[in-house]
Structures are given as C-alpha cells and as structure tokens.
Design a protein around this motif. Structure first.
Motif, mmCIF file in Angstrom:
data_model
loop_
_atom_site.group_PDB
_atom_site.id
_atom_site.type_symbol
_atom_site.label_atom_id
_atom_site.label_comp_id
_atom_site.label_asym_id
_atom_site.label_seq_id
_atom_site.Cartn_x
_atom_site.Cartn_y
_atom_site.Cartn_z
ATOM 1 N N GLU A 24 -23.384 23.521 -29.963
ATOM 2 C CA GLU A 24 -24.472 23.319 -29.009
ATOM 3 C C GLU A 24 -24.766 21.831 -28.825
ATOM 4 O O GLU A 24 -25.358 21.428 -27.821
ATOM 5 N N THR A 25 -24.335 21.024 -29.792
ATOM 6 C CA THR A 25 -24.465 19.570 -29.658
ATOM 7 C C THR A 25 -23.714 19.080 -28.423
ATOM 8 O O THR A 25 -24.158 18.130 -27.752
ATOM 9 N N VAL A 26 -22.587 19.710 -28.109
ATOM 10 C CA VAL A 26 -21.821 19.339 -26.911
ATOM 11 C C VAL A 26 -22.656 19.581 -25.654
ATOM 12 O O VAL A 26 -22.686 18.750 -24.739
ATOM 13 N N ILE A 27 -23.338 20.718 -25.612
ATOM 14 C CA ILE A 27 -24.170 21.041 -24.453
ATOM 15 C C ILE A 27 -25.316 20.044 -24.322
ATOM 16 O O ILE A 27 -25.591 19.529 -23.227
ATOM 17 N N ILE A 79 -17.163 21.327 -13.164
ATOM 18 C CA ILE A 79 -16.998 21.222 -14.606
ATOM 19 C C ILE A 79 -15.665 21.827 -15.023
ATOM 20 O O ILE A 79 -15.254 22.872 -14.511
ATOM 21 N N ALA A 80 -15.001 21.195 -15.987
ATOM 22 C CA ALA A 80 -13.810 21.757 -16.614
ATOM 23 C C ALA A 80 -14.087 21.966 -18.099
ATOM 24 O O ALA A 80 -14.652 21.098 -18.762
ATOM 25 N N ASP A 81 -13.694 23.119 -18.611
ATOM 26 C CA ASP A 81 -13.846 23.460 -20.033
ATOM 27 C C ASP A 81 -12.444 23.695 -20.583
ATOM 28 O O ASP A 81 -11.793 24.688 -20.247
ATOM 29 N N VAL A 130 -16.259 17.096 -18.015
ATOM 30 C CA VAL A 130 -15.224 17.795 -18.785
ATOM 31 C C VAL A 130 -15.750 17.980 -20.199
ATOM 32 O O VAL A 130 -16.235 17.026 -20.816
ATOM 33 N N VAL A 131 -15.666 19.201 -20.709
ATOM 34 C CA VAL A 131 -16.044 19.476 -22.093
ATOM 35 C C VAL A 131 -14.851 20.097 -22.811
ATOM 36 O O VAL A 131 -14.033 20.793 -22.195
ATOM 37 N N ALA A 132 -14.749 19.828 -24.098
ATOM 38 C CA ALA A 132 -13.628 20.359 -24.868
ATOM 39 C C ALA A 132 -14.007 20.472 -26.331
ATOM 40 O O ALA A 132 -14.666 19.592 -26.884
ATOM 41 N N VAL A 143 -16.419 15.570 -25.969
ATOM 42 C CA VAL A 143 -15.366 16.168 -26.783
ATOM 43 C C VAL A 143 -15.870 16.346 -28.211
ATOM 44 O O VAL A 143 -16.354 15.389 -28.828
ATOM 45 N N GLU A 144 -15.745 17.552 -28.722
ATOM 46 C CA GLU A 144 -16.142 17.827 -30.104
ATOM 47 C C GLU A 144 -15.031 17.396 -31.059
ATOM 48 O O GLU A 144 -13.842 17.462 -30.729
ATOM 49 N N PHE A 145 -15.419 16.963 -32.263
ATOM 50 C CA PHE A 145 -14.436 16.582 -33.278
ATOM 51 C C PHE A 145 -14.969 16.947 -34.652
ATOM 52 O O PHE A 145 -16.115 17.391 -34.806
#
Length: 280
Positions: A97-100, A116-118, A183-185, A240-242
C-alpha cells in the motif's frame, strides 16, 4: 453434534500448536468459510450446533500445514478492496500500500484522465487501488503468467473497474506501446538463496516466479527500470517496490536509466519499500 464454541476452541488450539499467530481469529474465519455462518453468529451464539464439521476439519488441516489463509478463503483485502487470490498470484500485502500512497502523493489533480501501467500485476491490486482513487483514470495491467492475468481481469470486473482496466500477457513493459502518466511495479526482489528460509506460506505456496529476484534480488528490477524511459510520458511518474536493503542499488539503476529519483518511501515498519522517479 459439536457446537460453535467447541469447534473454535479445538480449532484455535490446533492452529496455535502449528505455530500460527492469531489462531483464534483464523479458526473463526475458517469456521465461517466451512459453515456459511456470519462472523457475528460465531461470536454471539457459541452454543449453536455445527453441521459440517468435516469440512471445517479439512480446512484446519490445510492451514496447520501452513497453506495461506487467503488460499483457503479465496480472497485477500488490499486498500479496503477484496481480491480473489489463488496459488497463481502473489498475495497482496499491506506493505505494498506504500506504493499507492507514494503514487497518489505525486498526483496533483485526481480528476485527470491519467493512463496507468501496472507491470507484473498479479491480482491486479495496485491498479485497482489506484483506479478506486482516480475516477477518470484508466490502466493496463501486464503479467507474464496467463493464469495471473486472468485473475487480475476477474478482479477488475468484480470491483467495478472492468471498463477502465485492461489486462494483457507480456514480459514487463516490453510489449507495451504508447506512453503512460504513471507506472507502478512490484517485481520479484527476493534473492534466490533466501526464498527457502521464508515462512512456508510464502516459500511453499506462493508462485516462485513472483518471488525470485535472482542471485542478488535485482534481476527483475533491472529489467523493469531499464524499460521505464520508453513507457513514461513527459513528466510521468513511476513507483517501484523493492526489498529490504535494496534502496541504494535501485536508486542507482534509476539514475543509470536516465530518470530522476524523487523520493523513497517507507512502509509501516519503517523500512524503505518503494522508490518514486520521474522522466526528465
């Protein structure tokens, strides 16, 4: 015939003995799944008889073997939305949810018709959560696994976003055309050698392709980040999540790709969880 109270007491003890925290709550959810009783009934009427004890026992046995609760229930909540989950998808996690939050913080006008691209969508949770907050946005969700893409498509329709979300099978952003405002990933970022040491719910039951980030955990991140310049519109943002301890390396990959690092965001546990970057 066994009562609700007895089933819950015995089920809780069995799950606790298997090392599951929150055993009472999980036993209650499993009993609701097996019987169709509302949770309020299970709490308020412990004397009521249980007709389908064998089904409950089967669910308890699977959970005691550390099969994820979400797989037994077939659902998981994320951003206050309920998603269908299967063994083909990574479970949505609260950390993501941090990405959001990071993405929404970069959007000045939430009524804009954003594209948006996921990438690596899994259940579709990131895109669906964003669409729930951005009423005029539309999105494209990509996953290389056809089964995962099908689950995402199902979730979009079930949540009422079928008209604004498309899914496709592809390898990250390589098959996409056009430009995106956001863009989210959440790519796999766990080093291969560390997967075996994770809890069985993850290491045994979740799809390895959604976990395994290669020897150093950065294999998928390298590919995702390298492709961002071709996907982002002018002034576009990527989030981008890591994984834990990867923030410096990921920021370096972003700079090498010719993008500008805007921020790193921490999750509820205080760990760096995602990076925000923009096209120059």
């Amino acid at each position: 015939m066994t009562s609700i109270g007895t089933c819950l007491a015995q089920g809780s003890a069995r799950l606790a003995a298997a090392g599951i925290s929150g055993a009472r709550k999980e036993a209650r959810l499993l009993l609701a799944q097996a019987t169709g009783f509302a949770l309020e009934t299970l709490i308020g009427y412990p004397e009521r008889p249980v007709d389908d004890r064998p089904k409950y026992e089967r669910l308890l046995a699977r959970r005691a073997a550390r099969e994820p609760l979400s797989h037994l229930l077939g659902r998981r909540e994320f951003w206050s939305l309920e998603f269908t989950v299967t063994r083909d998808t990574l479970d949505p996690r609260a950390d993501s949810e941090t990405v959001i939050e990071a993405a929404l913080a970069r959007i000045a006008d939430r009524s804009a018709a954003l594209r948006i691209a996921d990438l690596g969508t899994g259940t579709g949770c990131l895109l669906a959560a964003l669409l729930s907050m951005l009423p005029y946005a539309s999105g494209l969700a990509v996953d290389r696994d056809p089964a995962a893409a099908a689950i995402a498509a199902h979730n979009f329709v079930a949540l009422g976003f079928g008209g604004r979300a498309q899914t496709m099978v592809g390898d990250w952003g390589e098959a996409l055309s056009g430009k995106f405002d956001l863009v989210v990933a959440n790519p796999p970022y766990i080093p291969s050698g560390e997967i075996g040491g994770l809890q069985p719910e993850v290491s045994v039951y979740e799809p390895r392709r959604a976990l395994d980030g290669g020897r150093d955990g950065l294999s998928a991140l390298r590919r995702v980040i390298a492709g961002l310049p071709a996907l982002l519109a002018a002034g576009g943002t990527a989030v981008v999540e890591f994984g834990d301890g990867q923030g410096v390396a990921v920021a370096g990959l972003i700079v090498d790709a010719g993008l500008c690092v805007v921020a790193r965001r921490r999750d509820l546990a205080g760990r760096d969880r995602c990076v925000v970057c923009e096209s120059r």
